[in-house]
Scaffold this motif. Structure first.
Motif, PDB file in Angstrom:
ATOM      1  N   GLY A 143     -11.109  27.068  50.470  1.00 49.72           N
ATOM      2  CA  GLY A 143     -10.431  27.951  48.914  1.00 49.72           C
ATOM      3  C   GLY A 143      -9.112  27.851  48.800  1.00 49.72           C
ATOM      4  N   THR A 144      -8.427  28.446  49.559  1.00 50.36           N
ATOM      5  CA  THR A 144      -7.054  28.060  48.990  1.00 50.36           C
ATOM      6  C   THR A 144      -6.989  26.478  49.430  1.00 50.36           C
ATOM      7  OG1 THR A 144      -6.869  30.193  50.005  1.00 50.36           O
ATOM      8  CG2 THR A 144      -5.059  28.874  49.403  1.00 50.36           C
ATOM      9  N   GLY A 145      -7.169  25.872  49.789  1.00 54.10           N
ATOM     10  CA  GLY A 145      -6.582  23.799  50.193  1.00 54.10           C
ATOM     11  C   GLY A 145      -7.357  23.610  48.569  1.00 54.10           C
ATOM     12  N   LEU A 146      -8.177  24.419  47.798  1.00 54.27           N
ATOM     13  CA  LEU A 146      -8.427  23.456  47.050  1.00 54.27           C
ATOM     14  C   LEU A 146      -7.908  24.045  45.251  1.00 54.27           C
ATOM     15  CD1 LEU A 146     -12.711  23.418  47.135  1.00 54.27           C
ATOM     16  CD2 LEU A 146     -11.281  21.846  46.713  1.00 54.27           C
ATOM     17  N   LEU A 151      -4.625  19.890  50.617  1.00 51.85           N
ATOM     18  CA  LEU A 151      -5.789  18.728  51.430  1.00 51.85           C
ATOM     19  C   LEU A 151      -5.910  19.562  52.508  1.00 51.85           C
ATOM     20  CD1 LEU A 151      -7.946  16.699  51.046  1.00 51.85           C
ATOM     21  CD2 LEU A 151      -5.173  15.269  51.557  1.00 51.85           C
ATOM     22  N   VAL A 152      -4.850  18.932  53.775  1.00 58.00           N
ATOM     23  CA  VAL A 152      -4.562  19.466  55.421  1.00 58.00           C
ATOM     24  C   VAL A 152      -5.220  20.951  55.261  1.00 58.00           C
ATOM     25  CG1 VAL A 152      -3.816  20.887  56.545  1.00 58.00           C
ATOM     26  CG2 VAL A 152      -2.684  18.189  55.778  1.00 58.00           C
ATOM     27  N   LEU A 153      -5.159  22.002  54.806  1.00 61.03           N
ATOM     28  CA  LEU A 153      -5.740  23.571  54.214  1.00 61.03           C
ATOM     29  C   LEU A 153      -7.355  23.644  54.310  1.00 61.03           C
ATOM     30  CD1 LEU A 153      -3.713  26.343  53.032  1.00 61.03           C
ATOM     31  CD2 LEU A 153      -4.885  25.631  55.229  1.00 61.03           C
ATOM     32  N   PHE A 154      -7.617  22.410  53.499  1.00 54.98           N
ATOM     33  CA  PHE A 154      -9.369  21.956  52.880  1.00 54.98           C
ATOM     34  C   PHE A 154      -9.749  21.369  54.391  1.00 54.98           C
ATOM     35  CE2 PHE A 154     -12.903  19.562  51.424  1.00 54.98           C
ATOM     36  CZ  PHE A 154     -13.307  20.601  51.149  1.00 54.98           C
ATOM     37  N   VAL A 203     -13.837  21.866  58.884  1.00 52.68           N
ATOM     38  CA  VAL A 203     -13.569  21.422  60.277  1.00 52.68           C
ATOM     39  C   VAL A 203     -14.289  22.298  60.948  1.00 52.68           C
ATOM     40  CG1 VAL A 203     -13.086  20.126  61.824  1.00 52.68           C
ATOM     41  CG2 VAL A 203     -12.737  18.696  59.404  1.00 52.68           C
ATOM     42  N   ALA A 204     -13.363  23.490  60.452  1.00 56.64           N
ATOM     43  CA  ALA A 204     -13.619  24.410  61.380  1.00 56.64           C
ATOM     44  C   ALA A 204     -15.225  25.517  61.686  1.00 56.64           C
ATOM     45  CB  ALA A 204     -12.131  25.622  61.480  1.00 56.64           C
TER      46      ALA A 204
END
Length: 113
Positions: free
Chosen positions: A21-24, A53-56, A61-62
């Protein structure tokens, strides 16, 4: 045996959801700054978008690795209740469409051939 169905009771999955959510949010902020401030530093906007994008992707994936939604697929054709009591008493009988009459019409004989 009871299975815990509360998805937020696990802090690990909650953390992954927060990361995604933080990535978004970071991606939306970067795109918003790029639209509102056309003279904004392209490197800062691009880096913010890339970090989002990396955080999302890491969060999604995790989450997929930990929760394995593909292994716990709910098949609608397999009943969840294994029949600890008879279900025949709870059967629903559906009448065919021609058997249903409106309440305001009484049955009558056909007068025209």
């Amino acid at each position: 045996m009871s299975e815990d169905r509360k998805k937020l009771s696990n802090p690990l999955t909650l953390g992954m959801a927060l990361a995604a959510g933080t990535g978004l949010v970071l991606m939306m902020i970067a795109l918003g700054i790029g639209v509102v401030q056309p003279n904004a530093a392209g490197n800062a906007v691009g880096a913010t978008f890339a970090l989002g994008l990396v955080l999302f992707l890491l969060g999604v994936v995790a989450w997929a690795v930990v929760t394995r939604p593909f292994a716990h697929y709910d098949d609608i054709n397999v009943p969840m209740d294994t029949g600890h009591h008879g279900h025949d008493a709870h059967a629903i009988v559906v009448a065919p469409p021609h058997a249903i009459q409106p309440l305001d019409e009484a049955p009558h004989a056909e007068s025209h051939p």
